[in-house]
Design an enzyme around this catalytic site. Structure first.
Site, PDB file in Angstrom:
ATOM      1  N   HIS A 107     119.817  68.726 -23.404  1.00 56.69           N
ATOM      2  CA  HIS A 107     118.338  68.972 -23.917  1.00 56.69           C
ATOM      3  C   HIS A 107     117.476  68.967 -24.987  1.00 56.69           C
ATOM      4  CE1 HIS A 107     114.150  69.993 -22.879  1.00 56.69           C
ATOM      5  NE2 HIS A 107     114.115  68.715 -22.291  1.00 56.69           N
ATOM      6  N   ASP A 140     115.042  62.039 -14.511  1.00 49.05           N
ATOM      7  CA  ASP A 140     114.593  64.122 -14.442  1.00 49.05           C
ATOM      8  C   ASP A 140     113.573  64.142 -13.505  1.00 49.05           C
ATOM      9  OD1 ASP A 140     113.749  65.846 -15.536  1.00 49.05           O
ATOM     10  OD2 ASP A 140     113.315  65.887 -18.198  1.00 49.05           O
ATOM     11  N   HIS A 163     111.765  67.701 -13.359  1.00 52.61           N
ATOM     12  CA  HIS A 163     111.706  67.740 -14.055  1.00 52.61           C
ATOM     13  C   HIS A 163     111.050  69.557 -13.432  1.00 52.61           C
ATOM     14  CE1 HIS A 163     108.673  67.820 -17.749  1.00 52.61           C
ATOM     15  NE2 HIS A 163     110.337  67.996 -18.634  1.00 52.61           N
ATOM     16  N   GLU A 205     117.479  73.579 -18.502  1.00 58.64           N
ATOM     17  CA  GLU A 205     116.574  73.001 -20.540  1.00 58.64           C
ATOM     18  C   GLU A 205     115.965  74.138 -20.429  1.00 58.64           C
ATOM     19  OE1 GLU A 205     113.296  70.001 -19.151  1.00 58.64           O
ATOM     20  OE2 GLU A 205     115.259  69.390 -18.885  1.00 58.64           O
TER      21      GLU A 205
END
Length: 377
Positions: free
Chosen positions: A288, A186, A188, A238
């Site tokens: 998610h 991830d 992010h 997400e």
């Protein structure tokens, strides 16, 4: 049956969480969960604004009530609104299942699988520490692992070092764990397109399940530049709240997996539309699910009835979060979530017990570059 009240409940356990309680005049109560971590007070404010619109309405009309919540404010409020709507919508589907005596997945078309594959979170300050944690998880029975960027000592995040770390950890975990453990990373939303390209190309030989949210999502069309330069599977979404926000990612096939967040993307009513749209483009969903037990149950029900599903995020197994106040009939076994056949979401809630977890605001960490400029957490 009519809705009599809609109330938000904010709690703090291993992290902050927001739940919604929807009550009816027939005694049926639904529970939902909203996302947007660290902004729960704002979401709760929207829930209070929506409640008068919903009281007196039929809770079985979930699509109508979704439209009522979305259109009633005229100005779309994006993820703050959709997180509030998600919590309420999930609770409405919980009520609907209880009223009809069936699990929510039956209302979504019934089971298309018997169980749902899940991935856990692993971590470590060094590649060797990450490997040690991974070995523990594999020994527990997990077959899918996820980790995130590093190193981030003292809140400092330098993308080129984080990319080097990611490539090295992929090499180490794939070499030591073998070919049967699925590995996902991830990013992010922290890397630029050039850094994301280097990351994806650097890990290609280690067969990642996917690279999650490699670049920022404010302009989803930017994924086109990344897609053109790598064959590594990409997962994103997400942070998105509506089907309209997912549009370019799906229509232009810029991702391989849609990271739908049930608690931000406006609940079952919206998430099932996004998932169906993804199916027409051969995009699977990889939901998610970073927060509480209601989110976990909602994701499980969606996944049980969705044919184009890859994996579910699962940072806490049933019974590992708020287990004294939210009892789940679902179970985890050897890396898989297996649903109960209890009606609604399959949860029993001690609403008074939630008071044992008083809310306190918790800001997310702030990451910055060496020069002091901010980057995403």
């Amino acid at each position: 049956m009519k809705i009599t009240s809609v109330t938000a409940h904010l709690v703090k356990e291993w992290r902050t969480m927001l739940f919604v309680k929807v009550e009816t005049d027939e005694g049926l109560i639904g529970i939902g969960e909203g996302g947007l971590t660290s902004r729960e007070e704002g979401v709760a404010g929207i829930i209070r604004a929506l409640a008068p619109l919903l009281v007196g309405e039929d809770p079985m009309r979930s699509e109508h009530l979704w439209q009522l919540m979305w259109r009633s404010g005229f100005h779309p409020s994006n993820q703050v609104l959709t997180s509030a709507m998600a919590a309420i919508d999930i609770a409405l589907w919980d009520i609907k299942g209880k009223a009809l005596g069936v699990p929510v997945y039956q209302l979504l078309g019934g089971k298309v699988r018997d169980k749902v594959d899940c991935y856990c979170h692993i971590g470590g300050a060094t590649p060797e520490a990450l490997l040690a944690d991974a070995r523990v998880r594999v020994a527990e029975g997990w077959n899918c692992l996820r980790w995130s960027s590093g190193p981030v000592g003292n809140g400092i995040y330098e993308p080129h070092k984080a990319v080097d770390y990611a490539i090295e950890t992929f090499r180490l975990l794939r070499t030591e764990l073998g070919p049967d453990i699925e590995l996902s990373f991830d990013a992010h939303t922290r890397t630029s397109v050039p850094d994301a390209v280097r990351l994806c190309r650097g890990v290609e030989a280690y067969r990642p399940m996917f690279i999650g949210d490699p670049i920022r999502i404010e302009n989803p069309e930017s994924y086109r530049r990344l897609r053109e330069q790598t064959a590594v599977p990409i997962a994103a979404g997400e942070q998105l709240g509506t089907k309209w926000q997912f549009r370019s990612l799906i229509e232009e096939e810029l991702i391989d997996y849609a990271r739908i967040d049930m608690c931000i993307a406006a609940g079952f009513t919206e998430a099932r539309k996004i998932a169906g749209w993804c199916e027409t483009h051969f995009i699977d969903i990889a939901v998610h699910n970073p927060i509480g037990p209601v989110s976990t149950a909602a994701c499980l029900h969606l996944n049980m009835a969705t044919p184009n599903m890859l994996v579910q995020e699962l940072p806490r197994r049933p019974g590992e979060s708020l287990s004294d106040v939210i009892v789940s009939g679902h179970r985890w076994e050897d890396g898989w979530l297996i649903p109960s056949d209890a009606p609604g979401l399959g949860l029993e809630v001690d609403w008074e017990g939630l008071k044992r977890y008083p809310f306190e605001h918790e800001s997310l960490p702030l990451f910055h570059r060496v020069d002091g400029s901010l980057t995403n957490w």
